[in-house]
Scaffold this active site. Sequence first.
Site, PDB file in Angstrom:
ATOM      1  N   ASP A 172      35.075  36.706  39.669  1.00  0.00           N
ATOM      2  CA  ASP A 172      34.521  36.913  41.000  1.00  0.00           C
ATOM      3  C   ASP A 172      33.778  35.605  41.252  1.00  0.00           C
ATOM      4  OD1 ASP A 172      32.567  37.398  43.051  1.00  0.00           O
ATOM      5  OD2 ASP A 172      33.137  39.489  42.886  1.00  0.00           O
ATOM      6  N   HIS A 173      34.351  34.745  42.082  1.00  0.00           N
ATOM      7  CA  HIS A 173      33.799  33.377  42.117  1.00  0.00           C
ATOM      8  C   HIS A 173      32.360  33.344  42.626  1.00  0.00           C
ATOM      9  CE1 HIS A 173      35.006  33.293  46.378  1.00  0.00           C
ATOM     10  NE2 HIS A 173      34.226  32.247  46.519  1.00  0.00           N
ATOM     11  N   HIS A 235      32.573  40.690  45.882  1.00  0.00           N
ATOM     12  CA  HIS A 235      31.448  39.746  45.998  1.00  0.00           C
ATOM     13  C   HIS A 235      30.127  40.431  46.373  1.00  0.00           C
ATOM     14  CE1 HIS A 235      34.665  36.982  45.720  1.00  0.00           C
ATOM     15  NE2 HIS A 235      34.954  36.870  46.992  1.00  0.00           N
TER      16      HIS A 235
END
Length: 484
Positions: A172-173, A235
């Site tokens: 999950d950047h 996110h």
Amino acid sequence: IEVAPFDLIVFGATGDLAHRKLLPALYHRDLDGQIPADARIVACSRRDMSDADYREFARQAISEHVSDIEDEALSRFIDRLSYVAVDAAGERGWSELASALAGREDVVRAFYLAVSPDFFGPICERIGAHGLTTELARVVIEKPIGKDGESARKVNAAIGAVFREDQIFRIDHYLGKETVQNLMALRFANALFEPLWNAAHIDHVQITVAEALGVEGRAGYYDTAGAMRDMVQNHILQLLCLVAMEPPESMDADSVRDEKLKVLKALRPMDADLAARTTVRGQYRAGASAGGAVPGYLEELDDPASQTETFVAVKAEIANWRWANVPFYLRTGKRLAARVSEIVVQFRPIPHSIFGEEAGAIPPNRLVIRLQPDEGVRMQVMIKDPGPGGMRLRQVPLDMSFAKAFAVRNPDAYERLIMDVIRGNQTLFMRRDEVEAAWAWVDPILQAWSTLKEAPKGYTSGTWGPSAAIALIERDGRTWFEDL
Ligand code: BG6
């Protein structure tokens, strides 16, 4: 510090993610001396390409996305690249890939699946069938992991049939963003906040991830997802977890993920009635953005019937002792008035004012954590307005802007995350049960929406979303924080 020697095998190596993020990130890490001399990057995709073709592709990608390139470092990086044409769901190329990797069983072997999730299962199956897993093997996958709980479980099971959980890195950047990690530093490296970090002192929390861009050529994927699956399930819920979790024992991956999981499980479940009252879906119409007039979502998609949401606002609640009755207002959308992501923690008002009416109103303290752009942390406090003229009060920010405080380049999330994969550090990656718990909260909302069959509310591009989202918070006597 250099990481251990590795082979990084990138599937989808000619795709958008590799072009925009992975190649530039790897180049930066190489430039900073983190990549050992014998590390290799094996690029795979369906296209027929030679090593030289791929190296040219990479050179262009890096030139496009990195300013002030150092030629020598770039050549050194490019030399690490090789290319194998592989059919992710067929047989072509797999034995060539196996020979390219042969004899390197003692180095870290990371398979990065920068491909559509439909290929996660088939690729893992072939990695297994061709005997390419090693003790030091890892697999990296990107969201979306499934489109609901059930499909996520299937994807997780297919990957889990080949790799152990400690070999699976679900990116999950947002967790790789500097300021998101800073949230943990802020909470757990300061004595100041933690005693106040609960329902007794915090009135509510807002999490906004606003984008100015539209769907930008990704309409095909986006229309099957929508803002809830694209942003909230991953996110935004991850940010919520970091704000709300109990202090983990340590930064050890499972300590942190155990605590995040508890938050996800404590989210108050939504039924259709609650979802109708506490969620808002929107879809952008034509309007204006910084660059001028922009078309609406339906025009871009060329499908007047799409009911996919490009905006979501939700009032979430965490049913536990720390957070009982503290709403978490979440919102995200495309083509909003600005690109800004921030977390606002609003404290309760002072219990009693000793100042007379002439002092003015005393708004509550707020902690504003700006994730992007202009990363930083601000604490809004009251002071006396300087000068004569009696005791007038004013709100000012105690301001810590990262750009002003540190003269360092802010590394992209992928730089951190790829190196963590090589190091085998899973702290910033989602565990299987977390992903599934996030779906368990999201699924009933999606179901409620499909039962209600209400069209998403239109909003003009370049605004803050549908008026219903404003009403959602104002009904509770609160307002969205906007100080742009
Ligand atoms: C991605 C979403 O995960 O995150 C995109 O799929 C979104 O739709 C992007 O634009 C936002 O990321 P960032 O880092 O630009 O905030």
